[in-house]
Design a protein around this motif. Structure first.
Motif, mmCIF file in Angstrom:
data_model
loop_
_atom_site.group_PDB
_atom_site.id
_atom_site.type_symbol
_atom_site.label_atom_id
_atom_site.label_comp_id
_atom_site.label_asym_id
_atom_site.label_seq_id
_atom_site.Cartn_x
_atom_site.Cartn_y
_atom_site.Cartn_z
ATOM 1 N N TYR A 59 0.800 -1.185 0.048
ATOM 2 C CA TYR A 59 -0.063 0.111 0.066
ATOM 3 C C TYR A 59 0.910 1.304 0.024
ATOM 4 C CZ TYR A 59 -4.377 -2.442 0.621
ATOM 5 O OH TYR A 59 -5.487 -3.120 0.292
ATOM 6 N N ASP A 60 1.974 1.013 0.596
ATOM 7 C CA ASP A 60 2.882 2.469 0.709
ATOM 8 C C ASP A 60 3.383 2.756 -0.780
ATOM 9 O OD1 ASP A 60 5.083 4.354 1.236
ATOM 10 O OD2 ASP A 60 6.441 2.718 2.027
ATOM 11 N N TRP A 61 4.034 1.532 -1.334
ATOM 12 C CA TRP A 61 4.677 1.474 -2.620
ATOM 13 C C TRP A 61 3.612 1.965 -3.639
ATOM 14 C CZ3 TRP A 61 9.396 1.473 -4.549
ATOM 15 C CH2 TRP A 61 10.585 0.915 -3.939
ATOM 16 N N PHE A 62 2.296 1.480 -3.323
ATOM 17 C CA PHE A 62 1.243 1.808 -4.402
ATOM 18 C C PHE A 62 0.812 3.337 -4.268
ATOM 19 C CE2 PHE A 62 -3.388 2.497 -5.002
ATOM 20 C CZ PHE A 62 -3.707 1.832 -6.398
ATOM 21 N N GLY A 63 0.499 3.678 -3.150
ATOM 22 C CA GLY A 63 0.303 5.231 -3.093
ATOM 23 C C GLY A 63 1.428 6.236 -3.552
ATOM 24 N N SER A 64 2.683 5.818 -3.054
ATOM 25 C CA SER A 64 3.989 6.632 -3.547
ATOM 26 C C SER A 64 4.002 6.625 -5.197
ATOM 27 C CB SER A 64 5.094 6.016 -3.008
ATOM 28 O OG SER A 64 5.011 6.117 -1.422
ATOM 29 N N VAL A 65 4.001 5.493 -5.637
ATOM 30 C CA VAL A 65 4.201 5.509 -7.193
ATOM 31 C C VAL A 65 2.851 5.950 -8.141
ATOM 32 C CG1 VAL A 65 6.297 4.119 -6.707
ATOM 33 C CG2 VAL A 65 3.960 3.137 -7.603
ATOM 34 N N SER A 66 1.713 5.985 -7.246
ATOM 35 C CA SER A 66 0.655 5.990 -7.960
ATOM 36 C C SER A 66 0.567 7.170 -9.304
ATOM 37 C CB SER A 66 -0.697 6.150 -7.102
ATOM 38 O OG SER A 66 -0.610 7.437 -6.482
ATOM 39 N N MET A 67 1.182 8.161 -8.964
ATOM 40 C CA MET A 67 1.107 9.228 -9.904
ATOM 41 C C MET A 67 2.392 9.413 -10.807
ATOM 42 S SD MET A 67 -0.506 12.434 -7.370
ATOM 43 C CE MET A 67 -0.253 13.678 -8.755
ATOM 44 N N LEU A 68 3.384 8.448 -10.644
ATOM 45 C CA LEU A 68 4.624 8.684 -11.374
ATOM 46 C C LEU A 68 4.204 8.201 -12.645
ATOM 47 C CD1 LEU A 68 7.496 8.929 -11.332
ATOM 48 C CD2 LEU A 68 7.914 6.704 -10.748
ATOM 49 N N PRO A 69 3.388 7.208 -13.279
ATOM 50 C CA PRO A 69 3.266 7.157 -14.539
ATOM 51 C C PRO A 69 2.755 8.368 -15.513
ATOM 52 C CG PRO A 69 2.470 5.130 -13.395
ATOM 53 C CD PRO A 69 2.853 6.105 -12.420
ATOM 54 N N LEU A 70 1.739 8.902 -14.654
ATOM 55 C CA LEU A 70 1.185 10.056 -15.498
ATOM 56 C C LEU A 70 2.276 11.136 -15.409
ATOM 57 C CD1 LEU A 70 -1.218 11.583 -16.249
ATOM 58 C CD2 LEU A 70 -1.860 12.349 -13.983
ATOM 59 N N ALA A 71 2.921 11.345 -14.052
ATOM 60 C CA ALA A 71 3.894 12.825 -14.385
ATOM 61 C C ALA A 71 5.007 12.166 -15.342
ATOM 62 C CB ALA A 71 4.418 12.740 -12.993
ATOM 63 N N THR A 72 5.456 11.238 -15.601
ATOM 64 C CA THR A 72 6.513 10.910 -16.572
ATOM 65 C C THR A 72 5.811 11.052 -18.202
ATOM 66 O OG1 THR A 72 6.159 8.555 -16.405
ATOM 67 C CG2 THR A 72 8.008 9.754 -15.287
ATOM 68 N N ALA A 73 4.785 10.457 -18.135
ATOM 69 C CA ALA A 73 3.923 10.696 -19.553
ATOM 70 C C ALA A 73 3.786 12.002 -20.090
ATOM 71 C CB ALA A 73 2.862 9.721 -19.520
ATOM 72 N N VAL A 74 3.360 12.750 -19.058
ATOM 73 C CA VAL A 74 2.931 14.418 -19.355
ATOM 74 C C VAL A 74 4.210 15.352 -19.212
ATOM 75 C CG1 VAL A 74 0.600 13.999 -18.737
ATOM 76 C CG2 VAL A 74 2.299 15.248 -17.158
ATOM 77 N N ALA A 75 5.166 14.863 -18.844
ATOM 78 C CA ALA A 75 6.254 15.718 -18.678
ATOM 79 C C ALA A 75 6.860 16.286 -20.206
ATOM 80 C CB ALA A 75 7.747 15.082 -18.118
ATOM 81 N N GLY A 76 6.878 15.636 -21.052
ATOM 82 C CA GLY A 76 7.336 16.008 -22.428
ATOM 83 C C GLY A 76 6.122 17.161 -22.849
ATOM 84 N N PRO A 77 4.706 16.961 -22.955
ATOM 85 C CA PRO A 77 3.691 17.916 -23.089
ATOM 86 C C PRO A 77 3.853 19.077 -22.341
ATOM 87 C CG PRO A 77 2.947 15.810 -23.200
ATOM 88 C CD PRO A 77 4.107 15.412 -22.746
ATOM 89 N N VAL A 78 4.120 19.051 -21.151
ATOM 90 C CA VAL A 78 4.287 20.176 -20.187
ATOM 91 C C VAL A 78 5.318 20.964 -20.363
ATOM 92 C CG1 VAL A 78 4.684 20.704 -17.721
ATOM 93 C CG2 VAL A 78 3.064 19.057 -18.163
ATOM 94 N N GLU A 79 6.476 20.316 -20.976
ATOM 95 C CA GLU A 79 7.537 21.213 -21.210
ATOM 96 C C GLU A 79 7.279 21.803 -22.680
ATOM 97 O OE1 GLU A 79 12.278 20.424 -22.858
ATOM 98 O OE2 GLU A 79 10.647 18.789 -23.149
ATOM 99 N N SER A 80 6.498 21.458 -23.566
ATOM 100 C CA SER A 80 6.085 22.220 -24.618
ATOM 101 C C SER A 80 5.376 23.372 -24.313
ATOM 102 C CB SER A 80 5.484 20.944 -25.710
ATOM 103 O OG SER A 80 6.327 19.952 -26.200
ATOM 104 N N VAL A 81 4.486 23.040 -23.426
ATOM 105 C CA VAL A 81 3.429 24.131 -23.141
ATOM 106 C C VAL A 81 4.063 25.322 -22.278
ATOM 107 C CG1 VAL A 81 1.290 24.893 -21.779
ATOM 108 C CG2 VAL A 81 1.475 22.686 -23.140
ATOM 109 N N ILE A 82 4.693 25.135 -21.229
ATOM 110 C CA ILE A 82 5.244 26.189 -20.171
ATOM 111 C C ILE A 82 6.871 26.193 -20.292
ATOM 112 C CG2 ILE A 82 3.378 25.802 -18.916
ATOM 113 C CD1 ILE A 82 5.163 24.272 -16.711
#
Length: 453
Positions: free
Chosen positions: A362-385
């Motif tokens: 449960y600790d690992w699950f909560g801690s990494v739950s947003m990591l896939p989204l963050a790494t996936a949107v890192a490129g588009p976020v860079e393009s925008v801001i």
């Protein structure tokens, strides 16, 4: 929890076994040796995966997609992995996971060495490696925590992490140099071989000291029981919520933006590998400190040491020269290691042995739950801001969520308990107040350096 088997039990001791501390039994020694081997490979493989994508003509968004493919299976399978590891012998789960990691990394290496790897192929193979990690991590946490007695926990965890992170220094620096001289494919091949060796070592772990598990009501019942243990501790779930943000933004900065800054402004993969090596050097310094320092307020001290994790993102945003980036990586590595040892010590002190893996999941699950989204949107976020603004945003979020968790009274007041001399902690049967393991170099993540436990 039973005391670990005496080093003198079983086969006659060699001179090597006579030189190790009395509390470092067979399991602890095998776990430490295997973690050293896998960290030598995985820290270089993280850099290699990013540069394999870039060498194939991929963009920042493609690097993020491959990183997300590695972490998404963690979110999907961690809870199941934790329940399974509390139900069947943990070392079997660990060996099977290492075998999957070995095969997936070997296939990734062959794909890169053959030339012209496609994005979907790299995503599929990193996803398989992430699946192995999802089953491995909860089992490994539980196995390590059950391998030492309460009175030696702080020193044992600090020494384990020092050995593991020391291997990370060599792995990151050597990996960066190998990528520059030979290409990323060979680094991925070394990682596959490391998983094969580590899995062989873990096959010899002894689970005879672990009592038989009481019959459960099935997988869902096991998961519900673990959830009750998790949710009953406000400071546990509050820190896990904190790290869901911290791991996400630091993971995006180090897995996506770091290689791009290194390519465009630092001179390529070798300087970035050197900076990651200094992070590992910092974790060794923190582990040495924690072998002699036992802070009374475990979580207050640990949480204060999360603030420096904002420094690497800020350093990349400037960007600092290589020596400056190495300095902030060293500081953040030292600080997060203080947190990591304090976190593991608290878990060992409070969580029943038969629930180690589920609470860890449960600790690992909560801690990494947003990591896939963050790494996936890192490129588009860079393009925008823009990359600089994105990195400053990462640093700001680390500071904000860490300040917020200090508002939780139990985080400020959790204290270390002194075990009775000569007694190991017995498995508790009632819910206890405490957290589970924490990010700053974990076993076999094959992912971002920021991992817990």
């Amino acid at each position: 929890m039973s005391s670990p088997p005496s080093p003198s039990s079983g086969a006659p001791r060699s001179s090597l076994f006579r030189r190790r501390p009395a509390w470092a039994g067979r399991n602890y020694t095998l776990l430490t040796g295997a973690a050293v081997v896998t960290n030598l490979g995985s820290h270089g493989a993280l850099i290699a995966a990013a540069f394999a994508v870039l060498d194939a003509g991929g963009s920042a968004g493609d690097v993020g997609l491959v990183a997300a493919a590695r972490t998404l299976p963690l979110v999907l399978f961690l809870l199941v992995g934790g329940a399974i590891a509390d139900r069947i012998p943990r070392h079997r789960v660990m060996v099977a996971a290492n075998a999957l990691n070995c095969l997936s990394q070997a296939a990734f290496a062959l794909l890169v060495l053959a030339g012209e790897p496609r994005l979907w192929q790299m995503m599929l193979l990193t996803a398989l490696c992430g699946t192995g990690t999802a089953f491995f991590n909860p089992a490994a946490e539980g196995m390590l925590l059950s391998s030492v007695s309460g009175e030696h926990a702080n020193r044992a965890f600090a020494l384990f992490r020092m050995a593991m992170n020391g291997a990370g220094i060599g792995g990151a620096a050597l990996g960066g140099a190998m990528i520059a001289g030979m290409g990323p494919g060979w680094v991925l091949a070394v990682d596959a071989a490391a998983f094969a060796v580590a899995g062989s070592l873990r096959a010899f772990l002894d689970v005879g000291h672990v009592g038989d598990r009481a019959p459960g009501g099935g997988l869902l019942a096991d998961l519900r029981e673990g959830w009750v243990e998790f949710r009953s501790r406000p400071w546990l779930w509050s820190i896990v919520l904190q790290f869901s943000v911290v791991v996400a933004v630091v993971g995006a900065a180090e897995a996506v933006y770091g290689p791009l800054v290194a390519r465009d402004q630092l001179g390529g993969p070798a300087p970035w590998g050197l900076a990651l090596g200094f992070f590992g050097l910092g974790t060794i310094g923190g582990a040495v400190l924690m072998m002699v320092w036992k802070p009374r307020r475990l979580l207050l001290v640990g949480t204060l040491c999360v603030f420096p994790l904002a420094l690497p993102s800020a350093g990349l945003a400037v960007p600092l020269p290589v020596w400056g980036l190495c300095a902030v990586m060293f500081v953040s590595g030292t600080a997060i290691e203080v947190f990591g040892v304090s976190w593991m010590t608290t878990m060992h002190q409070e969580i029943p042995e038969d629930k180690f893996s589920r609470v860890s999941a449960y600790d690992w699950f909560g801690s990494v739950s947003m990591l896939p989204l963050a790494t996936a949107v890192a490129g588009p976020v860079e393009s925008v801001i823009g990359r600089t603004s994105a990195l400053w945003g990462c640093a700001s979020l680390v500071v904000l969520v860490t300040a917020a968790v200090l508002l939780v009274p139990d985080v400020r007041h959790m204290t270390r308990r002194s075990p009775e001399p000569g007694l190991a902690k017995a498995p508790a049967r009632a819910p206890a107040a405490a957290p589970a393991p924490a990010p700053a170099s974990a076993p076999d993540t094959s992912g971002a350096p920021l991992t817990r436990g």
